[in-house]
Write a protein that holds these residues in place. Structure first.
Motif, short mmCIF file in Angstrom:
data_model
loop_
_atom_site.label_atom_id
_atom_site.label_comp_id
_atom_site.label_asym_id
_atom_site.label_seq_id
_atom_site.Cartn_x
_atom_site.Cartn_y
_atom_site.Cartn_z
N ILE A 147 0.82 -0.91 0.16
CA ILE A 147 -0.09 0.12 0.03
C ILE A 147 1.12 0.95 0.35
O ILE A 147 -0.04 2.65 -0.07
CB ILE A 147 -1.19 0.00 0.84
N VAL A 152 -5.40 2.18 5.02
CA VAL A 152 -7.20 1.10 5.35
C VAL A 152 -7.57 0.60 6.42
O VAL A 152 -6.73 0.74 7.43
CB VAL A 152 -6.58 0.22 4.29
N ASP A 161 -9.75 3.74 2.61
CA ASP A 161 -9.05 3.78 1.81
C ASP A 161 -7.99 4.90 1.28
O ASP A 161 -8.68 6.04 1.11
CB ASP A 161 -9.49 2.88 0.53
N SER A 163 -4.31 5.14 1.18
CA SER A 163 -3.67 4.51 0.98
C SER A 163 -3.03 5.40 -0.20
O SER A 163 -3.06 5.53 -1.19
CB SER A 163 -3.60 2.57 0.74
N ASN A 166 -3.59 3.43 -3.53
CA ASN A 166 -5.22 3.55 -3.38
C ASN A 166 -5.22 4.54 -4.28
O ASN A 166 -6.24 5.28 -6.02
CB ASN A 166 -5.79 3.54 -2.96
N LYS A 167 -4.57 5.84 -3.76
CA LYS A 167 -4.18 7.44 -4.71
C LYS A 167 -3.67 7.12 -5.78
O LYS A 167 -3.76 7.42 -6.81
CB LYS A 167 -4.21 8.34 -4.65
N ASN A 169 -3.21 5.18 -8.23
CA ASN A 169 -4.65 4.24 -9.06
C ASN A 169 -4.64 4.68 -9.41
O ASN A 169 -6.38 5.13 -10.31
CB ASN A 169 -5.49 3.33 -8.07
N GLY A 170 -5.64 5.73 -8.52
CA GLY A 170 -7.03 6.90 -8.91
C GLY A 170 -6.39 7.78 -9.78
O GLY A 170 -7.04 8.20 -11.08
#
Length: 179
Positions: A147, A152, A161, A163, A166-167, A169-170
């Motif tokens: 992560i 998370v 989330d 992490s 995740n950011k 991936n966004g």
């Protein structure tokens, strides 16, 4: 989503049976062990998810690994194997723990971080989760370096989330969509 509903049904049935057998706390201990062992063991995850490995081999392996478990837990392993659902054992274990904690008026906050939580940070998270849920809460910190950073937080069926992975991936999705 369908798999998640099935996991909840198996967890509820297991909890009901464990309560009937007066073994709910002991089965929760088994479920925590199952969840931890599967999380920490990639080979076991692969075995459970493999369509090539026969159900009987999976069942015998699990009965051997968790041979000190309650009869209710062994019954769950057998039932999941017979119904060709043994791949969801870990999810059923997580759902059982959540349901049993709720029954006891407690919540478990699963906090996944790239590095272990400090005592001070754990207290802050605990205070926030108690404020949100109104229940007694215990924190379980899981370490997952993938992560990258952030955290998370999962309490019951709610997940937040924050992490870095995740950011990223966004941002990647946004960038790809704008091309």
């Amino acid at each position: 989503m369908k798999e998640s509903r099935a996991a909840i049904r198996y967890a509820k049935a297991t909890l009901d049976f464990a309560i009937e057998k007066k073994a709910a706390d002991a089965v929760e201990k088994d479920m925590r062990e199952i969840a931890d062992v599967i999380t920490e063991n990639i080979e076991l995850q692969n075995l459970l998810e493999s369509p090539v490995v026969k159900g009987e081999v999976k069942k015998n392996s699990l009965h051997e690994i968790f041979k000190g478990s309650q009869e209710v837990t062994k019954g769950l392993i057998t039932t999941l194997t017979d119904n060709k659902r043994i791949g969801m054992l870990q999810e059923v274990a997580f759902k059982y723990i959540i349901l049993h904690e709720q029954l006891k008026g407690e919540d478990v906050a699963y906090v996944t971080t790239a590095v272990p939580l400090t005592g001070e940070l754990e207290k802050k998270i605990l205070a926030e989760v108690v404020k949100m849920s109104g229940n007694k809460v215990t924190i379980e910190n899981k370490i997952d370096e993938s992560i990258i950073g952030g955290f998370v937080l999962r309490v019951g069926d709610l997940q937040y989330d924050a992490s870095v992975a995740n950011k990223l991936n966004g941002l990647k999705r946004e960038f790809t969509n704008s091309l």
